[in-house]
Design an enzyme around this catalytic site. Structure first.
Site, short mmCIF file in Angstrom:
data_model
loop_
_atom_site.label_atom_id
_atom_site.label_comp_id
_atom_site.label_asym_id
_atom_site.label_seq_id
_atom_site.Cartn_x
_atom_site.Cartn_y
_atom_site.Cartn_z
N GLY A 271 0.85 -1.19 0.00
CA GLY A 271 0.00 0.00 0.00
C GLY A 271 0.88 1.24 0.00
O GLY A 271 2.10 1.15 0.16
N SER B 40 -0.31 4.46 4.50
CA SER B 40 -1.60 3.75 4.41
C SER B 40 -1.95 3.01 5.69
O SER B 40 -3.11 2.65 5.90
CB SER B 40 -1.57 2.76 3.24
OG SER B 40 -0.55 1.79 3.43
N SER C 245 6.20 -1.83 -2.11
CA SER C 245 6.24 -2.73 -3.28
C SER C 245 5.23 -2.28 -4.34
O SER C 245 4.21 -2.93 -4.54
CB SER C 245 6.00 -4.18 -2.87
OG SER C 245 4.97 -4.34 -1.92
#
Length: 201
Positions: A35, A39, A109
């Site tokens: 995320g 987040s 990621s």
């Protein structure tokens, strides 16, 4: 990447993962939280690990900033370094998995390709968890002040601002956090995780 010669792996002679899982009385998984920055990935991961620990599960938490201060301290944020960062983390996660440990990995990621790379390394026990929080909410939080710096041009290639974030399309666990408390989101995550790691399931 070139493969070194004169290497003779002993994977087939090592104590099996199943034997270690029996001792730990759990099924190992890698829960990969992805995320945007801000987040709530790390907050949820910390709370999940603590609750699993209280329930008697053996876990390991891998967090982006922790890893970048040690194992991956030599990496930057270019596309190549991001890819290598995730490759190393995935390999470490696989080591914990093979020890029967429930691993909670929280990393931005940002691309599908980079998460696919992690999944290919880890295998079938890779569980993608999308911490879905709108960019506007992440910017409002801006706990580390990173969005402000990115907007000012002080940070290049910052995910969500000057670099893309490709949201997962079919994450096994999809958490919509915008209108939920941390407690509510942790409960939703824990309820999804427990059936996957219960040794009797």
């Amino acid at each position: 990447m070139s493969v070194a010669k004169n290497i003779y792996p002993i994977f087939d002679k090592m104590l099996s993962r199943e034997a270690k899982e029996r001792v730990l009385n759990q099924k190992a998984k890698v829960f990969w939280l992805t995320g945007l920055s801000g987040s709530g990935k790390t907050t949820l991961a910390i709370q999940l690990e603590r609750q699993l620990h209280e329930l008697g599960y053996f876990t390991q938490l891998l967090d982006g900033d922790n890893i970048r201060s040690g194992l991956n301290a030599n990496l930057g944020f270019s596309d190549e370094d991001r890819t290598e960062n995730i490759r190393r983390i995935a390999e470490v996660s696989k080591l914990f998995l093979n020890c029967g440990v429930i691993t909670i990995a929280c990393f931005v990621s940002p691309t599908k390709a980079i998460r696919s790379q992690a999944q290919q390394i880890i295998g079938d026990d890779f569980v993608e968890v999308f911490v879905d929080t709108p960019l506007s909410v992440c910017e409002e939080r801006d706990v580390k002040g990173l969005y402000k710096k990115a907007r000012a041009g002080e940070i290049k290639d910052f995910t969500g601002i000057s670099a893309p974030f490709e949201a997962p399309e079919s994450a096994e666990i999809h958490l919509h956090t915008e209108n939920k408390s941390v407690k509510e989101s942790v409960k939703e995550l824990l309820d999804a995780v427990l059936p996957m790691i219960n040794a009797k399931s």
